[in-house]
Design an enzyme around this catalytic site. Structure first.
Site, PDB file in Angstrom:
ATOM      1  N   TYR A   1     -12.332  10.333 -23.145  1.00  0.00           N
ATOM      2  CA  TYR A   1     -12.972   9.300 -22.329  1.00  0.00           C
ATOM      3  C   TYR A   1     -12.337   7.937 -22.573  1.00  0.00           C
ATOM      4  CZ  TYR A   1     -16.497   6.736 -19.792  1.00  0.00           C
ATOM      5  OH  TYR A   1     -17.118   5.949 -18.871  1.00  0.00           O
TER       6      TYR A   1
ATOM      7  N   PHE B   1      -3.352  -5.326   5.062  1.00  0.00           N
ATOM      8  CA  PHE B   1      -3.598  -3.924   5.408  1.00  0.00           C
ATOM      9  C   PHE B   1      -5.098  -3.746   5.686  1.00  0.00           C
ATOM     10  CE2 PHE B   1      -4.596   0.506   4.248  1.00  0.00           C
ATOM     11  CZ  PHE B   1      -3.859   1.109   5.252  1.00  0.00           C
ATOM     12  N   ASP B   2      -5.455  -2.751   6.507  1.00  0.00           N
ATOM     13  CA  ASP B   2      -6.860  -2.546   6.957  1.00  0.00           C
ATOM     14  C   ASP B   2      -7.884  -2.648   5.828  1.00  0.00           C
ATOM     15  OD1 ASP B   2      -4.885  -1.229   8.410  1.00  0.00           O
ATOM     16  OD2 ASP B   2      -6.233   0.329   9.155  1.00  0.00           O
TER      17      ASP B   2
ATOM     18  N   ASP C   1       0.466  -7.423  -2.829  1.00  0.00           N
ATOM     19  CA  ASP C   1       0.050  -6.038  -2.585  1.00  0.00           C
ATOM     20  C   ASP C   1       1.341  -5.253  -2.750  1.00  0.00           C
ATOM     21  OD1 ASP C   1      -0.266  -3.523  -1.452  1.00  0.00           O
ATOM     22  OD2 ASP C   1      -1.694  -4.202   0.064  1.00  0.00           O
TER      23      ASP C   1
ATOM     24  N   ALA D   1       2.131  -2.018  -3.004  1.00  0.00           N
ATOM     25  CA  ALA D   1       2.168  -0.579  -2.686  1.00  0.00           C
ATOM     26  C   ALA D   1       3.598  -0.057  -2.488  1.00  0.00           C
ATOM     27  CB  ALA D   1       1.329  -0.298  -1.433  1.00  0.00           C
TER      28      ALA D   1
ATOM     29  N   LYS E   1       1.915   5.317  -2.879  1.00  0.00           N
ATOM     30  CA  LYS E   1       3.184   5.085  -2.169  1.00  0.00           C
ATOM     31  C   LYS E   1       4.307   5.060  -3.217  1.00  0.00           C
ATOM     32  CE  LYS E   1      -0.057   3.479   0.755  1.00  0.00           C
ATOM     33  NZ  LYS E   1      -1.482   3.491   0.427  1.00  0.00           N
TER      34      LYS E   1
ATOM     35  N   HIS F   1     -11.033   5.561  15.510  1.00  0.00           N
ATOM     36  CA  HIS F   1      -9.874   6.449  15.724  1.00  0.00           C
ATOM     37  C   HIS F   1      -9.882   7.661  14.798  1.00  0.00           C
ATOM     38  CE1 HIS F   1      -8.669   3.666  12.605  1.00  0.00           C
ATOM     39  NE2 HIS F   1      -7.553   4.316  12.331  1.00  0.00           N
TER      40      HIS F   1
HETATM   41  N1  F0G Z   1      -2.107  -1.742   0.850  1.00  0.00           N
HETATM   42  C1  F0G Z   1      -1.194  -1.201   1.669  1.00  0.00           C
HETATM   43  C2  F0G Z   1      -0.019  -2.006   2.071  1.00  0.00           C
HETATM   44  C3  F0G Z   1      -1.385   0.099   2.142  1.00  0.00           C
HETATM   45  O1  F0G Z   1      -0.480   0.618   2.970  1.00  0.00           O
HETATM   46  C4  F0G Z   1      -2.525   0.834   1.735  1.00  0.00           C
HETATM   47  C5  F0G Z   1      -2.751   2.198   2.216  1.00  0.00           C
HETATM   48  C6  F0G Z   1      -3.434   0.216   0.869  1.00  0.00           C
HETATM   49  C7  F0G Z   1      -3.184  -1.071   0.441  1.00  0.00           C
HETATM   50  C8  F0G Z   1      -4.678   0.924   0.397  1.00  0.00           C
HETATM   51  O2  F0G Z   1      -4.374   1.796  -0.594  1.00  0.00           O
HETATM   52  O3  F0G Z   1      -5.089   3.970   0.391  1.00  0.00           O
HETATM   53  O4  F0G Z   1      -4.559   3.742  -2.039  1.00  0.00           O
HETATM   54  O5  F0G Z   1      -6.612   2.735  -1.136  1.00  0.00           O
HETATM   55  N2  F0G Z   1      -2.120   2.710   3.161  1.00  0.00           N
HETATM   56  C9  F0G Z   1      -2.186   4.072   3.672  1.00  0.00           C
HETATM   57  C10 F0G Z   1      -1.318   4.186   4.897  1.00  0.00           C
HETATM   58  C11 F0G Z   1      -3.547   4.608   3.840  1.00  0.00           C
HETATM   59  O6  F0G Z   1      -1.360   5.253   5.556  1.00  0.00           O
HETATM   60  O7  F0G Z   1      -0.568   3.265   5.207  1.00  0.00           O
HETATM   61  P1  F0G Z   1      -5.218   3.149  -0.843  1.00  0.00           P
END
Ligand code: F0G
Length: 460
Positions: A73, A125-126, A216, A218, A259, A451
């Site tokens: 843990y 990002f969304d 960010d 990723a 990623k 979507h």
């Molecule tokens: N930031 C970026 C630039 C991303 O592309 C994503 C996720 C996230 C944050 C969120 O990260 O999914 O690990 O919580 N992108 C995926 C995509 C879902 O299909 O582009 P997560």
């Protein structure tokens, strides 16, 4: 012989058989999925380009590392390994593990935002956008104008417009801005990189106004690779050093390891500031788990520690970007309207130019993704009116999404060039008979994030 940038610097030891389906089976599958490719079972997909997130193939070293997972843990050895690797790559002393990118975003936004505060970035990002809004904040996308022009050629279309950034801070007042958050590479416009000069510029503005600035990260390694290829003065530096310099300008980063971590699950938040770290630790325990696992198993921490080092291998990055560009260039040469220049992890197709005869309220991106699946078993992702637009049920007024694109995201180390050629042929065939494609009608949709689960029907 120049081996470096041509062949994949790995060979295949384990294979995952793919199911072959007939066109009539796919027609049936599509009907059952209500013409929404999110509803198709993955086993019925031949080449899955829905996302590059969590879809990487792991190396023998990562799989072997998983066997060394310590599932204690508190204080498992894999955590200390991961912490050391993240410190080494980013230069940030404080690291918090999270199970993917969005919990790291959640915690970061809790640290810096209050209702009414602005968050400034190139393009959020969304999920990051949603976490800003969730804290009562207001996200502002300040990418350079070329970044929104699907035909403009620019080496760093992910750059934030420094003038817009400073003007915004001056006009709104520094005290109303919570943070600056720059996404490298910029996912929303097709994996477009951000230059080092731009990051340096953001740092200068952040210092001038006393604002925190985060990345960010990723797709940080792909961004560093583009800097090496395109930015004068970086051609002889290692991608690892370039990445380290990118991180040096920011106060920390959020990371979706799904990623450029080359793993199927994982993330982290890394920080320079000790006080913010102490606050973040409390939130981490509340939301994710204890500070040495944060929602991940010990074995997953180990796979990530190894993946973060492998992703900086330059022959790997060269073959990765080459494959994405192979798809993009085959399409561009055939006249298919793909976003230019081709980015780091995907090829984006501009449906306003691909299917100009289908109005946005008839969901051209979904019409295309359904037809692409039917034709070749390929799954892409529609990002247009269905995802970002809406129709007022009372007045019937339509709010249009500015972009109507389909993203073909390439998983890392997963598909061969023959899969890529299979996809290219199908997209080109569809382009040649694009006049036959028809729009879609929405049969059912939830009020938000429609979507993912909407039901559609082709128009007669
Ligand atoms: N930031 C970026 C630039 C991303 O592309 C994503 C996720 C996230 C944050 C969120 O990260 O999914 O690990 O919580 N992108 C995926 C995509 C879902 O299909 O582009 P997560």
């Amino acid at each position: 012989m120049e081996l470096f940038s041509q062949a994949e610097p790995y060979r295949i030891k384990v294979v995952e058989p793919l199911k072959l389906t007939t066109k009539s089976q796919r027609a049936d599958i599509l009907r059952k999925a209500h013409y929404n490719i999110f509803n198709i079972p993955a086993e019925d997909v031949f080449v899955d380009l829905l996302t590059d997130s969590g879809t990487s193939a792991m190396s023998q070293y990562q799989w072997a590392g998983m066997m060394t997972g310590d599932e204690s843990y508190a204080g498992c050895r894999n955590w200390f390994h991961l912490e050391e690797v993240v410190r080494e790559i980013t230069g940030y002393p404080y690291v918090l593990p999270t199970h993917q990118g969005r919990p790291a975003e959640n915690i970061l936004m809790m640290l810096h935002l209050q209702p009414g505060f602005s968050a400034l970035g190139n393009m959020f990002f969304d999920t990051t956008h949603a976490h800003v809004v969730h804290k009562g904040g207001i996200p502002h996308d300040l990418v350079i104008d070329e970044g929104l022009d699907t035909t403009a050629e620019h080496p760093f279309k992910g750059n934030i417009d420094l003038e817009k950034l400073e003007t915004f801070i001056r006009k709104e007042g520094r005290e109303k801005v919570g943070l600056i958050h720059i996404t490298v590479t910029c996912n929303n416009n097709g994996g477009q990189p951000v230059s080092m000069e731009n990051l340096r510029g953001v740092r200068a503005i952040a210092d001038k106004y006393g604002l925190p600035f985060y990345l960010d990260a990723a797709r940080f390694a792909e961004n560093a690779y583009f800097i090496k290829q395109r930015e004068p003065g970086y051609e002889n530096k290692s991608v690892k050093d370039i990445a380290r310099e990118m991180f040096s300008y920011a106060d920390g980063c959020t990371m979706s390891s799904k990623k450029d971590g080359l793993v199927n699950i994982g993330g982290f938040l890394a920080l320079k500031d000790e006080q913010k770290y102490r606050q973040a630790q409390q939130l981490l325990i509340l939301l994710e788990g204890f500070v040495t696992y944060g929602g991940m198993a010990g074995r997953d921490l180990e796979a990530l520690a190894i993946g973060l080092q492998e992703v900086l291998d330059e022959p790997y990055l060269a073959s990765r970007i080459r494959q994405v560009h192979l798809l993009g260039n085959m399409l561009l040469e055939a006249g298919v309207p793909a976003l230019r220049p081709i980015g780091g992890h995907c090829v984006m197709l501009d449906m306003k130019r691909f299917l100009p005869h289908i109005p946005q309220e008839q969901y051209p991106a979904e019409a295309f993704t359904a037809e692409l699946y039917l034709d070749s078993g390929t799954r892409g992702c529609g990002l247009g009116q269905l995802a970002f637009g809406c129709e007022d049920p009372q007045s019937g007024e339509i709010h249009y999404s500015p972009l109507e694109v389909v993203r073909l995201a390439i998983p890392r180390r997963v598909y061969t060039d023959n899969h890529i050629r299979h996809v290219a042929k199908s997209v080109i065939d569809l382009y040649e008979r694009r006049q036959e494609l028809k729009g879609m009608r929405l049969v059912w949709a939830p009020p938000g994030l429609r979507h993912f689960t909407a039901h559609l029907q082709p128009l007669d």
